[in-house]
Design an enzyme around this catalytic site. Structure first.
Site, PDB file in Angstrom:
ATOM      1  N   HIS A 367      30.344  32.395  16.918  1.00 56.80           N
ATOM      2  CA  HIS A 367      30.082  31.949  18.283  1.00 56.80           C
ATOM      3  C   HIS A 367      30.280  30.457  18.485  1.00 56.80           C
ATOM      4  CE1 HIS A 367      28.659  36.025  18.665  1.00 56.80           C
ATOM      5  NE2 HIS A 367      29.007  35.857  19.923  1.00 56.80           N
ATOM      6  N   ARG A 474      27.794  33.856  29.036  1.00 62.74           N
ATOM      7  CA  ARG A 474      26.971  34.076  27.837  1.00 62.74           C
ATOM      8  C   ARG A 474      25.636  33.376  28.049  1.00 62.74           C
ATOM      9  NH1 ARG A 474      32.251  33.588  25.063  1.00 62.74           N
ATOM     10  NH2 ARG A 474      32.530  35.435  23.766  1.00 62.74           N
ATOM     11  N   ARG A 510      25.651  38.126  31.460  1.00 57.83           N
ATOM     12  CA  ARG A 510      25.203  39.004  30.394  1.00 57.83           C
ATOM     13  C   ARG A 510      23.771  38.627  30.028  1.00 57.83           C
ATOM     14  NH1 ARG A 510      28.499  38.942  24.863  1.00 57.83           N
ATOM     15  NH2 ARG A 510      27.509  36.918  24.586  1.00 57.83           N
ATOM     16  N   GLU A 608      31.236  47.465  22.772  1.00 61.30           N
ATOM     17  CA  GLU A 608      31.549  46.611  21.617  1.00 61.30           C
ATOM     18  C   GLU A 608      31.123  47.202  20.279  1.00 61.30           C
ATOM     19  OE1 GLU A 608      29.993  42.653  22.242  1.00 61.30           O
ATOM     20  OE2 GLU A 608      28.086  43.382  23.010  1.00 61.30           O
ATOM     21  N   ASN A 631      35.697  41.189  20.409  1.00 64.54           N
ATOM     22  CA  ASN A 631      35.326  40.452  19.184  1.00 64.54           C
ATOM     23  C   ASN A 631      34.428  41.307  18.300  1.00 64.54           C
ATOM     24  OD1 ASN A 631      36.562  38.393  20.554  1.00 64.54           O
ATOM     25  ND2 ASN A 631      34.649  37.451  21.219  1.00 64.54           N
ATOM     26  N   ASP A 632      33.376  41.806  18.915  1.00 63.30           N
ATOM     27  CA  ASP A 632      32.473  42.644  18.125  1.00 63.30           C
ATOM     28  C   ASP A 632      33.096  44.001  17.828  1.00 63.30           C
ATOM     29  OD1 ASP A 632      30.122  41.234  17.408  1.00 63.30           O
ATOM     30  OD2 ASP A 632      29.624  41.105  19.537  1.00 63.30           O
ATOM     31  N   ARG A 642      32.737  39.106  11.404  1.00 62.61           N
ATOM     32  CA  ARG A 642      33.525  38.115  12.138  1.00 62.61           C
ATOM     33  C   ARG A 642      33.174  36.696  11.720  1.00 62.61           C
ATOM     34  NH1 ARG A 642      31.022  38.812  18.273  1.00 62.61           N
ATOM     35  NH2 ARG A 642      31.776  36.725  18.700  1.00 62.61           N
ATOM     36  N   CYS A 679      36.624  41.136  27.783  1.00 63.36           N
ATOM     37  CA  CYS A 679      36.189  39.732  27.773  1.00 63.36           C
ATOM     38  C   CYS A 679      36.146  39.143  26.374  1.00 63.36           C
ATOM     39  CB  CYS A 679      34.842  39.579  28.460  1.00 63.36           C
ATOM     40  SG  CYS A 679      33.530  40.544  27.689  1.00 63.36           S
TER      41      CYS A 679
HETATM   42  C1  PEP Z   1      32.690  40.223  22.212  1.00 62.96           C
HETATM   43  O1  PEP Z   1      31.975  40.670  21.316  1.00 62.96           O
HETATM   44  O2  PEP Z   1      33.900  40.424  22.296  1.00 62.96           O
HETATM   45  C2  PEP Z   1      32.103  39.370  23.258  1.00 62.96           C
HETATM   46  C3  PEP Z   1      32.789  39.031  24.322  1.00 62.96           C
HETATM   47  O3  PEP Z   1      30.850  38.928  23.059  1.00 62.96           O
HETATM   48  P1  PEP Z   1      30.445  37.806  22.011  1.00 62.96           P
HETATM   49  O4  PEP Z   1      31.696  37.183  21.478  1.00 62.96           O
HETATM   50  O5  PEP Z   1      29.590  36.824  22.736  1.00 62.96           O
HETATM   51  O6  PEP Z   1      29.695  38.562  20.977  1.00 62.96           O
HETATM   52 MG    MG Z   2      29.821  40.617  21.493  1.00 68.04          MG
END
Ligand code: PEP
Ligand code: MG
Length: 761
Positions: A367, A474, A510, A608, A631-632, A642, A679
């Site tokens: 993050h 976020r 969120r 996710e 991402n997740d 990650r 996203c």
């Molecule tokens: C994701 O997981 O893709 C996402 C947008 O949320 P974050 O990166 O804040 O976990």
């Molecule tokens: Mg996420």
């Protein structure tokens, strides 16, 4: 002593060694002693000559060090390296690869056991033991040598890299030119500046070396701190006097004596007089004593090492009391370096001076990297071999495209990167001109481009760059840079600052997504397996008071604007949706009762985790919209953390499994007539954006720094062309081929300038 104990002891000694040659000497000496052999040697690969070079030996002619050089497959040592497996021979002279080397003194030795030293798939060298008598080494000896070399591989790899930075006896640094450290790309761009290390408070091991600005001031600060610690120890000793036995009482005297001028304090002052600042001198002296004690066999004496560490920590916290882990003055161009980069650290440096970020831990999708991306600051993550204690104040260049850090860059390297900086500047100027043009394909298909935000500064940047709304706010970001949970009023204020500037455009907020690699300093979640643990909605459903206050704040902030959408993170079951929606309904009803004039917000969930992929339709029936957190989703589908630089090369959102999931999500969501956006970082990649457009995603949300490139990609193709990109992507079964083919297609479509520059290796 058991084998494990021996191994541990050797490793401890090796860790305490100053440089690579000391490491190797310790290894050969101890292994030879332990295995009771006549010879132990280490050969290391020299990439310049592509030969395995004898680097250290116990038993062979020391004159041969640096002189015996074997090509892979040459000699028995070369064979061990080439096969990457151990070789156990009763008589080495009978082996077909045996080569007699004049002057090595090797001819008298017959039995041979060699183990390759391998780190991250690379054969770094070979560890060898030899004896005169013809015999096969037994199984336990072979096991010992193999274990030893596996353990040593990391230390040797680290030593090879860090030998680029050398500390001499005093406190000044001699640094090799262009010393290169490989990490993982965090945020694109190049930064040229001076490294500034921010060490966590009260962590002695992380204190960087630094020249004292003024030796007398440093001495005075040290003496003051020492005086306070001595005073505290006396006070505690006295207050416990009646309850302690004589010998325990004596411990306090031992403590005080350790701090005497002719003990630790004297040594520390000497280091300061040589030019080291007080904190660095303290670290150096304490560490060297702790190491000595830790090597002792006697348990009692070993424990004294802990006492010294404790004393060191106490003095350090006195020295740091006025926040002196943060420099008071910054150079004009700061490359901030930290063991673990956190959101709050970003606030420590004046933003106009910050040109780059480096984190020893973490990965490209951590993050803090995402935050850095949204701020447009070039970032390199996971530079695991970098020693933060020696890089402070050094000139550096960071390359956020390829994930590299160069310390003490040469003129030539400066020139190379100046060109890239100029080119990037030109490209971004070109992209700015597209700000007011719609994000539509050459044949007129429009796809809304929204932004991901977290900080208030993101809003202004996003508006300037022409965002059509916020696809992901976020909300944990403002929580992360505070010292306690923000109050309802404070939250209303910060949410309003997101909602107002965008109204009437939608802002998707969120709810708090903490856990995993996002922790709040005042609400630590310490778990073994944190990404599979107490994260996101799981935390807030267990703490409805936190959730309700947040939702109430969001709702109140939206009064009169009516552009709020609420989104729930980390949903893995419909039960969580039902419970969260019930809480949102409750907050809404209370506020209406209180007289607020509110419009019901749209509610959505993030897709996710793999479970969500298989339940898209059930989820869709319960909410107004879906948004994919790629991402997740990538992390969980591929079982690749990650945040872990060791597996960063396996983390890839173009993996066919991820692409198949993304396609399935949009198809299923549309069966329920529910809109679905994306996203995650994939949406901000021009190629990823083209694929999402072709799949039928209804909106893309990305960090505002990516808007220009993505819009340019979309405006540069037709929907049919995008479909071709997708068909191609789906035709491969490994991520590298997908990326390669799509990269080429981008070039063929005349959009090659949008892909990241690939730099020399
Ligand atoms: C994701 O997981 O893709 C996402 C947008 O949320 P974050 O990166 O804040 O976990
Ligand atoms: Mg996420």
């Amino acid at each position: 002593m058991s084998m494990l104990a021996v191994l541990r002891k050797i490793l401890q000694e090796v860790h305490a060694a100053g440089d690579l040659s000391a490491v190797l000497e310790i290894i050969v000496k101890r292994v030879q002693q332990m295995m009771n052999t006549e010879v132990c040697s280490v050969y290391l690969f020299d990439p310049l000559t592509e030969k395995y070079v004898l680097m250290a030996t116990e038993g062979l002619n020391p004159e041969a060090i640096g002189k015996i050089r074997l090509a892979p497959s040459e000699g028995v040592v070369g064979t061990v390296a080439a096969r990457a497996e151990p070789l156990n021979l009763e008589d080495v002279t009978a082996h077909p690869s045996y080569r007699f080397i004049v002057g090595s003194g090797e001819e008298q030795f017959h039995s041979f056991l060699g183990a390759p030293i391998i780190n991250q798939r690379k054969v770094l060298g070979v560890l060898v033991v030899q004896q005169k008598r013809r015999r096969r080494f037994d199984e336990s000896e072979e096991a010992f040598l193999v274990t030893m070399s596996a353990q040593l591989a990391g230390v040797i790899a680290h030593g090879e890299v860090t030998s680029g930075l050398r500390v001499d006896a005093g406190s000044s640094l001699q640094v090799r030119q262009d010393a290169r450290y490989d990490g993982v790309a965090g945020a694109p761009g190049v930064g040229v500046g001076t490294a500034v290390v921010i060490a966590p408070l009260a962590n002695l091991d992380a204190v960087p070396d630094q020249q004292a600005d003024d030796i007398d001031t440093e001495l005075q600060r040290f003496r003051e701190a020492l005086g306070r610690v001595r005073h505290d120890i006396k006070v505690v000793g006295r207050s416990l006097a009646r309850r302690l036995k004589g010998e325990e009482q004596a411990l306090f005297d031992v403590y005080l004596r350790m701090l005497d001028d002719n003990a630790l304090a004297g040594e520390i002052e000497q280091q300061i007089r040589q030019g080291q600042w007080a904190q660095g001198a303290l670290r150096r002296v304490v560490q060297s004593h702790v190491r000595e004690f830790e090597l002792m066999d006697d348990l009692y004496l070993r424990e004294r090492g802990t006492d010294i560490k404790d004393l060191g920590r106490r003095v350090l916290s006195c020295l740091q009391e006025n926040g002196s882990n943060i420099p008071t003055q910054f150079p004009d161009q700061v490359v901030l370096v930290a063991e673990e980069l956190t959101a709050s650290m970003l606030g420590e440096v004046p933003i106009d001076k910050l040109v780059g970020l480096v984190s020893v831990t973490g990965s490209g999708n951590s993050h803090s990297a995402i935050l850095a991306r949204s701020m447009g600051i070039p970032t390199v993550m996971g530079v695991v071999d970098l020693s933060t204690t020696t890089v402070h104040n050094q000139p550096v260049i960071i390359d956020g495209f390829s994930g590299r850090l160069f310390v003490n860059p040469s003129e030539q390297l400066h020139r190379y990167y100046d060109v890239i900086i100029r080119e990037e500047l030109q490209l971004s100027k070109g992209l700015e001109q597209m700000r007011d043009l719609p994000a539509e394909t050459l044949d007129g298909h429009h796809i809304p481009l929204c932004v991901n935000t977290g900080l208030v500064t993101d809003v202004a940047l996003a508006l300037v760059r022409g965002a059509e709304g916020v696809g992901l706010y976020r909300s944990e970001v403002p929580f992360m840079i505070k010292e306690f949970f923000p109050s309802e009023a404070e939250q209303i204020d910060s949410y309003r600052r997101q909602l107002l500037p965008f109204a009437p455009r939608p802002v998707t907020m969120r709810t708090l997504d903490i856990g995993g690699d996002k922790s709040l300093p005042y609400f630590p979640i310490d778990e073994q397996n944190s990404s599979l643990g107490w994260r996101g909605i799981r935390v807030t459903l267990d703490h409805p008071e936190i959730f309700l206050v947040q939702v109430r704040a969001m709702l109140q902030a939206s009064e009169g604007l009516d552009n709020l959408r609420i989104m729930l993170p980390m949903i893995s079951s419909v039960v969580e949706i039902d419970e969260a929606v019930a809480l949102i309904d409750q907050a809404f009803a209370e506020l209406i009762e209180d007289g607020c004039r509110l419009v019901k917000p749209q509610i959505g969930v993030m897709i996710e985790v793999p479970a969500a992929v298989y339940q898209v339709r059930s989820f869709a029936r319960r909410v107004d919209f879906l948004s994919v957190g790629s991402n997740d989703l990538t992390q969980y589908l591929l079982a690749v953390d990650r945040n872990n630089p060791r597996v960063a090369s396996l983390y890839n959102s173009y993996h066919p499994a991820v692409l198949a999931a993304l396609l399935q999500i949009v198809v299923e969501a549309h069966k329920e007539n529910v809109q679905v956006s994306i996203c995650g970082e994939l949406a901000g990649d021009p190629v990823g954006a083209i694929l999402m457009l072709a799949m039928g995603y209804d909106m893309l949300s990305m960090s505002s720094t990516r808007l220009g490139k993505v819009k340019s990609a979309i405006r540069g193709i037709t929907l049919d062309q995008a479909q071709l990109f997708l068909d191609t992507a789906l035709s491969f079964d490994d991520p590298q081929s997908v990326q390669q083919a799509l990269g080429q297609m981008l070039v063929d479509a005349g959009l090659g300038r949008l892909s990241r520059p690939q730099l020399q290796s």
